[in-house]
Design a protein around this motif. Structure first.
Motif, PDB file in Angstrom:
ATOM      1  N   LYS A 114       0.851  -1.190   0.000  1.00 16.75           N
ATOM      2  CA  LYS A 114       0.000   0.000   0.000  1.00 16.75           C
ATOM      3  C   LYS A 114       0.887   1.240   0.000  1.00 16.75           C
ATOM      4  CE  LYS A 114      -3.488  -1.259   3.236  1.00 16.75           C
ATOM      5  NZ  LYS A 114      -4.138  -1.069   4.523  1.00 16.75           N
ATOM      6  N   ASN A 136      -4.505  -2.724  -2.002  1.00 18.72           N
ATOM      7  CA  ASN A 136      -5.266  -1.945  -1.004  1.00 18.72           C
ATOM      8  C   ASN A 136      -5.510  -2.675   0.308  1.00 18.72           C
ATOM      9  OD1 ASN A 136      -5.728   0.502  -2.575  1.00 18.72           O
ATOM     10  ND2 ASN A 136      -6.768  -0.907  -3.950  1.00 18.72           N
ATOM     11  N   GLY A 137      -5.114  -3.926   0.393  1.00 16.00           N
ATOM     12  CA  GLY A 137      -5.303  -4.666   1.646  1.00 16.00           C
ATOM     13  C   GLY A 137      -4.868  -6.107   1.454  1.00 16.00           C
ATOM     14  N   SER A 138      -4.882  -6.886   2.546  1.00 19.05           N
ATOM     15  CA  SER A 138      -4.436  -8.295   2.515  1.00 19.05           C
ATOM     16  C   SER A 138      -3.128  -8.445   1.735  1.00 19.05           C
ATOM     17  CB  SER A 138      -5.510  -9.195   1.890  1.00 19.05           C
ATOM     18  OG  SER A 138      -6.687  -9.109   2.629  1.00 19.05           O
ATOM     19  N   ASP A 153       4.903  -3.694   4.260  1.00 18.86           N
ATOM     20  CA  ASP A 153       3.611  -3.545   4.919  1.00 18.86           C
ATOM     21  C   ASP A 153       3.782  -3.179   6.392  1.00 18.86           C
ATOM     22  OD1 ASP A 153       0.854  -3.518   5.024  1.00 18.86           O
ATOM     23  OD2 ASP A 153       0.638  -5.673   5.304  1.00 18.86           O
ATOM     24  N   ILE A 154       2.649  -2.808   6.995  1.00 14.02           N
ATOM     25  CA  ILE A 154       2.604  -2.514   8.424  1.00 14.02           C
ATOM     26  C   ILE A 154       2.677  -3.826   9.218  1.00 14.02           C
ATOM     27  CG2 ILE A 154       1.100  -1.628  10.270  1.00 14.02           C
ATOM     28  CD1 ILE A 154       1.990   0.541   8.368  1.00 14.02           C
ATOM     29  N   VAL A 155       3.542  -3.849  10.223  1.00 16.88           N
ATOM     30  CA  VAL A 155       3.586  -4.983  11.151  1.00 16.88           C
ATOM     31  C   VAL A 155       3.327  -4.422  12.539  1.00 16.88           C
ATOM     32  CG1 VAL A 155       4.971  -6.859  12.106  1.00 16.88           C
ATOM     33  CG2 VAL A 155       5.303  -6.155   9.727  1.00 16.88           C
ATOM     34  N   THR A 157       1.652  -6.700  15.593  1.00 20.53           N
ATOM     35  CA  THR A 157       1.986  -7.814  16.485  1.00 20.53           C
ATOM     36  C   THR A 157       2.835  -8.863  15.771  1.00 20.53           C
ATOM     37  OG1 THR A 157       0.012  -9.022  15.812  1.00 20.53           O
ATOM     38  CG2 THR A 157      -0.204  -7.545  17.707  1.00 20.53           C
ATOM     39  N   GLY A 158       2.799  -8.862  14.454  1.00 14.36           N
ATOM     40  CA  GLY A 158       3.514  -9.879  13.672  1.00 14.36           C
ATOM     41  C   GLY A 158       2.674 -11.116  13.413  1.00 14.36           C
ATOM     42  N   GLN A 159       1.446 -11.107  13.931  1.00 13.31           N
ATOM     43  CA  GLN A 159       0.590 -12.294  13.843  1.00 13.31           C
ATOM     44  C   GLN A 159       0.209 -12.637  12.396  1.00 13.31           C
ATOM     45  OE1 GLN A 159      -2.879 -12.010  16.323  1.00 13.31           O
ATOM     46  NE2 GLN A 159      -3.677 -13.982  15.635  1.00 13.31           N
ATOM     47  N   THR A 160      -0.123 -11.596  11.623  1.00 15.58           N
ATOM     48  CA  THR A 160      -0.535 -11.861  10.227  1.00 15.58           C
ATOM     49  C   THR A 160       0.604 -12.506   9.454  1.00 15.58           C
ATOM     50  OG1 THR A 160      -1.856  -9.844  10.405  1.00 15.58           O
ATOM     51  CG2 THR A 160      -1.689 -10.838   8.226  1.00 15.58           C
TER      52      THR A 160
END
Ligand code: PRP
Length: 214
Positions: A114, A136-138, A153-155, A157-160
């Motif tokens: 993004k 735009n996402g995922s 991308d944004i991190v 918690t790192g969970q994704t």
């Protein structure tokens, strides 16, 4: 004074601070986008759009993530780092796949993100040619299905990343929510803006204040 407030992940904490200053009833009711209280007008906008509203002077001040300010190169005054909504902008990819090695194999990398400007300038500095694909996402899906080699991308918690077999390769930027002002508004309404800034500082839980002042 007009204040742009962000929807999304930092909204809850930010609205919490404002309810301490402006009272328990501080909320946008239903689908309402404007809230008027004690001479202030609050605008309920997307995190990304806070910077635009403030830069254009439609809002005098706002709260927005540093990641957005850096990506948009917003011409606003950054008055205070609230230390809320901490996250980082990182390069990530599949576990075991290294950026340099992949670059040597392919000569040019595909990057899904993004944050296209941040991604471009990071790889430009490294001297690695990239094709940047704006999503735009995922974002994490892209390297899993071969759309890109890596992502920026944004991190938080790192969970994704972890749940999708990905890992951080490098951190581009550490981000958190910032209190910003339109430069013209700041000169015209300096007293009011500084007063609101002090109220926000007072409203922030003391353990947070201690962390920020370090
Ligand atoms: C953001 C970001 C990552 C995720 C990181 O997505 O793009 O996907 O949060 O958070 P974590 O490290 O705590 O797992 P967001 O939830 O904003 O949704 P999006 O996929 O629509 O961008």
């Amino acid at each position: 004074m007009v204040v742009a407030l962000p929807k999304g992940r930092i909204a809850k904490e930010v609205l919490g601070l404002f309810s301490q200053i402006f009272g328990d009833e501080f909320q946008f009711s239903g689908r309402k986008l404007i809230l008027e209280k004690q001479g202030f007008k609050f605008l309920n906008v997307r995190n990304w759009d806070v910077a635009v509203y403030v830069e254009q002077g439609v809002a005098d001040v706002g709260i927005v993530g540093l990641d957005v300010l850096e990506e948009l190169k917003s011409r606003v005054f950054r008055l205070w780092d609230l230390g809320l909504g901490k996250c980082r902008v990182s390069v990530a990819g599949q576990v075991g796949e290294e950026v340099e090695q992949r670059f040597r194999e392919k000569g040019k990398l595909k990057i899904a993100t993004k944050l296209t400007h941040l991604a471009r300038s990071y790889f430009e500095e490294k001297g690695i040619p990239v094709e940047v694909l704006k999503l735009n996402g995922s974002i994490e899906l892209a390297p899993l299905v071969g759309l890109s080699d890596f992502i920026v991308d944004i991190v938080e918690t790192g969970q994704t990343l972890q749940e999708n077999g990905l890992e951080e390769k490098d951190v581009i930027l550490y981000s958190s929510a910032h209190f910003i002002a339109n430069p013209n508004s700041f000169w015209k309404k300096r007293g009011e803006i500084v007063h609101l800034l002090h109220q926000l500082k007072e409203a922030l839980p003391t353990e947070r204040r201690a962390v920020i002042s370090q």
